[in-house]
Design a protein around this motif. Structure first.
Motif, short mmCIF file in Angstrom:
data_model
loop_
_atom_site.label_atom_id
_atom_site.label_comp_id
_atom_site.label_asym_id
_atom_site.label_seq_id
_atom_site.Cartn_x
_atom_site.Cartn_y
_atom_site.Cartn_z
N MET A 192 0.85 -1.19 0.00
CA MET A 192 0.00 0.00 0.00
C MET A 192 0.88 1.25 0.00
N MET A 193 0.93 1.90 -1.12
CA MET A 193 1.72 3.11 -1.26
C MET A 193 0.78 4.31 -1.21
N LYS A 194 0.99 5.16 -0.22
CA LYS A 194 0.17 6.36 -0.12
C LYS A 194 0.75 7.44 -1.02
N ASN A 195 -0.12 8.36 -1.43
CA ASN A 195 0.37 9.51 -2.20
C ASN A 195 1.07 10.47 -1.26
N PHE A 196 2.30 10.84 -1.62
CA PHE A 196 3.06 11.77 -0.81
C PHE A 196 2.81 13.18 -1.28
N ASN A 197 2.77 14.10 -0.33
CA ASN A 197 2.67 15.52 -0.66
C ASN A 197 4.10 16.03 -0.83
N ILE A 198 4.56 16.06 -2.07
CA ILE A 198 5.97 16.35 -2.34
C ILE A 198 6.40 17.73 -1.85
N PRO A 199 5.64 18.82 -2.09
CA PRO A 199 6.09 20.13 -1.58
C PRO A 199 6.24 20.17 -0.06
N MET A 200 5.32 19.53 0.66
CA MET A 200 5.43 19.52 2.12
C MET A 200 6.61 18.66 2.57
N LEU A 201 6.88 17.57 1.85
CA LEU A 201 8.03 16.74 2.16
C LEU A 201 9.32 17.54 1.97
N LEU A 202 9.39 18.30 0.89
CA LEU A 202 10.58 19.11 0.64
C LEU A 202 10.74 20.20 1.70
N LEU A 203 9.64 20.79 2.15
CA LEU A 203 9.72 21.78 3.23
C LEU A 203 10.22 21.14 4.52
N ALA A 204 9.74 19.94 4.82
CA ALA A 204 10.19 19.25 6.03
C ALA A 204 11.68 18.93 5.95
N ILE A 205 12.14 18.48 4.78
CA ILE A 205 13.56 18.19 4.60
C ILE A 205 14.38 19.48 4.74
N LEU A 206 13.86 20.59 4.21
CA LEU A 206 14.55 21.87 4.32
C LEU A 206 14.69 22.30 5.78
N VAL A 207 13.65 22.09 6.58
CA VAL A 207 13.71 22.42 8.01
C VAL A 207 14.77 21.56 8.71
N ILE A 208 14.81 20.28 8.38
CA ILE A 208 15.81 19.40 8.98
C ILE A 208 17.22 19.86 8.61
N ILE A 209 17.41 20.25 7.35
CA ILE A 209 18.72 20.75 6.91
C ILE A 209 19.10 22.02 7.66
N MET A 210 18.13 22.92 7.86
CA MET A 210 18.42 24.17 8.58
C MET A 210 18.90 23.89 10.00
N PHE A 211 18.23 22.97 10.70
CA PHE A 211 18.64 22.69 12.07
C PHE A 211 19.93 21.87 12.11
N PHE A 212 20.20 21.09 11.07
CA PHE A 212 21.51 20.45 10.96
C PHE A 212 22.59 21.51 10.81
N LEU A 213 22.30 22.54 10.01
CA LEU A 213 23.27 23.62 9.82
C LEU A 213 23.46 24.44 11.09
#
Length: 57
Positions: free
Chosen positions: A1-22
């Motif tokens: 069962m593959m759910k549809n991912f919300n790609i823009p929100m996923l990219l925003l979440a990854i960007l937030v993780i990168i910011m706090f890594f930085l």
């Protein structure tokens, strides 16, 4: 069962993780300006993502 991912929100979440890594990297370099910049950007992007989520319902 593959759910549809919300790609823009996923990219925003990854960007937030990168910011706090930085933030951690800036702490390692002991650069207060980069710590401040990446902290503000991280919370700003996170707030933007939360406001988008609230608008979508």
């Amino acid at each position: 069962m593959m759910k549809n991912f919300n790609i823009p929100m996923l990219l925003l979440a990854i960007l937030v993780i990168i910011m706090f890594f930085l933030v951690g990297l800036a702490i390692a370099f002991r650069n207060i300006w980069l710590i401040s910049l990446f902290t503000i950007l991280g919370f700003g992007v996170m707030g933007y993502g939360l406001s988008l989520k609230r608008k979508r319902g």
